[in-house]
Write an enzyme that holds these catalytic residues in place. Structure first.
Site, PDB file in Angstrom:
ATOM      1  CG  HIS A 331      -0.395   0.203   2.774  1.00 39.92           C
ATOM      2  ND1 HIS A 331      -0.018   1.361   3.029  1.00 39.92           N
ATOM      3  CD2 HIS A 331       0.019  -0.831   3.455  1.00 39.92           C
ATOM      4  CE1 HIS A 331       0.628   1.197   4.186  1.00 39.92           C
ATOM      5  NE2 HIS A 331       0.482  -0.179   4.419  1.00 39.92           N
ATOM      6  CB  CYS A 349       1.950  -3.263   5.223  1.00 38.12           C
ATOM      7  SG  CYS A 349       0.445  -3.579   6.050  1.00 38.12           S
TER       8      CYS A 349
END
Length: 402
Positions: A331, A349
């Site tokens: 992301h 992430c």
């Protein structure tokens, strides 16, 4: 095993008439009885017709019949001509006639009324038609399932996925499910079924799909039991198409992601992955993009860090591609641009600049492969679409039929 086998004992159904064929749709008890009392006097002889004597299971008006109980029709005398078992919509249950007896070959649906219509001939050739009916059990729980990614264009790493809403509780029950599902591919590719867990049945090819493959799935599962007093009531079928081969590799130690399409490097992206630690280190392994989610709120409470504690965060993020059910995404992270390509500072992430994250989001599809290397924390198969964490032989061992 839940359920009671009710009403599956034989019932003799005999159609009788005098001087001719039985009327269609009639049945009566007895054998060769005169329908109108004593024969009338006549100079010619009178012949008594003898319709076939039938043995039908389940019995007429039986209730609570298990969906896996076969329907059986046998001629005690005479011979069967046709047997038809239908539901209220007129859909026929498949069966076969052999050695003078008819047996259903398909399972019944729960909570369904069935009509049995039998045409037969007596030993003297007298025709008759007999009908009976029964109702299958109503389970406490009706099990449901879905074939995921139906109608979509997916990446080369996306397996066929049949997901149940609740556990298929025993290996024997999972084996019965597995026996009835089929996959057809064009071009043809070898592959195998396996269970990630007791809810997820998947079929993967030996290696990644060939781009352009069309995949068709049939899951005629109505009438299968998946737990105590829990039965499936529907059949399903679906398919998907495999798109281009996009495989990305995230080098956790080098802080770089290399994106390849059809074997050619199309982009190299600086990234920052999870900082070292039991809860934050990014998992190594071969993952698959599960969903394109766009905007997602990242909340540290999902990692066990509540509000008010050191390390707490709650951040709205963009261009999210989910790769695990445990919260790992690729992301946009504008706050960590200075660390991207240099250090791992995320909570697990893959952080990218807004521009790179938007490019990756637009270029990707569900089923694209993302390989992670350089971490001591392994990706567990059940943490995402983990079929590629197994060797092919290891995956075949996940079959309930092995």
């Amino acid at each position: 095993m839940a359920g009671v086998l009710a009403g599956v004992f034989a019932m003799a159904l005999v159609a009788g008439c005098q001087g001719g064929a039985a009327s269609p749709g009639t049945s009566a008890a007895g054998t060769g009885a005169a329908a109108g009392g004593t024969p009338s006097s006549s100079s010619s002889s009178t012949t008594t017709s003898v319709p076939a004597e039938l043995d039908v299971t389940p019995a007429d008006r039986a209730t609570g019949v298990r969906p896996d109980a076969p329907v059986k029709v046998r001629a005690v005398s005479g011979k069967l001509s046709t047997v038809r078992v239908t539901d209220p919509d007129g859909k026929a249950v498949e069966g076969k006639l052999a050695q003078g007896a008819w047996t259903s070959t398909a399972r019944l649906r729960p909570s369904t009324a069935y009509t049995v219509t039998v045409s037969a001939e007596g030993e003297d050739g007298t025709p008759s038609t007999t009908t009976s009916s029964f109702t299958t059990l109503k389970p406490k729980v009706t099990a449901t399932y879905g074939i995921l990614y139906a109608g979509q264009t997916v990446g080369v790493g996306m397996p066929v996925s049949i997901q149940f809403d609740s556990a298929v509780t025993s290996k024997a029950m999972r084996a019965e499910v597995e026996k009835r599902v089929t996959v057809t591919t064009s071009p043809k590719q070898a592959g195998a079924w396996g269970w990630l867990d007791d809810r997820q049945l998947m079929w993967r090819p030996v290696t990644y799909w060939k781009p352009g493959t069309t995949v068709s799935v049939r899951a005629p599962l109505a009438g299968l039991q998946t737990g105590p007093d829990k039965w499936i009531a529907n059949d399903d079928s679906a398919g998907f198409t495999v798109g281009s081969m996009m495989i990305s590799t995230v080098d956790i130690k080098a802080h770089m992601m290399t994106v390849r399409r059809d074997g050619k490097v199309i982009k190299v992206i600086p990234v920052s992955t999870g900082r070292p630690g039991k809860l934050t280190e990014t998992r190594s392994g071969t993952k698959v993009i599960i969903r394109k989610e766009g905007e997602v709120t990242m909340d540290s409470t999902t990692l066990g860090i509540p509000k008010g504690k050191p390390g707490y965060y709650k951040e709205v993020t963009q261009s999210n591609l989910r790769v695990t059910w445990t919260g790992e995404y690729l992301h946009s992270a504008p706050w960590s641009v200075a660390s991207q390509g240099n250090a791992n500072v995320s909570h697990g992430c893959v952080n990218m600049s807004p521009a790179n994250a938007q490019w990756m989001f637009d270029a990707s599809k569900v089923g694209d492969v993302v390989k992670f290397t350089g971490s001591n924390r392994p990706f567990l198969p059940t943490e995402g679409i983990g079929v590629w964490q197994y060797t092919y032989d290891g995956w075949k061992a996940q079959s309930a039929l092995s």
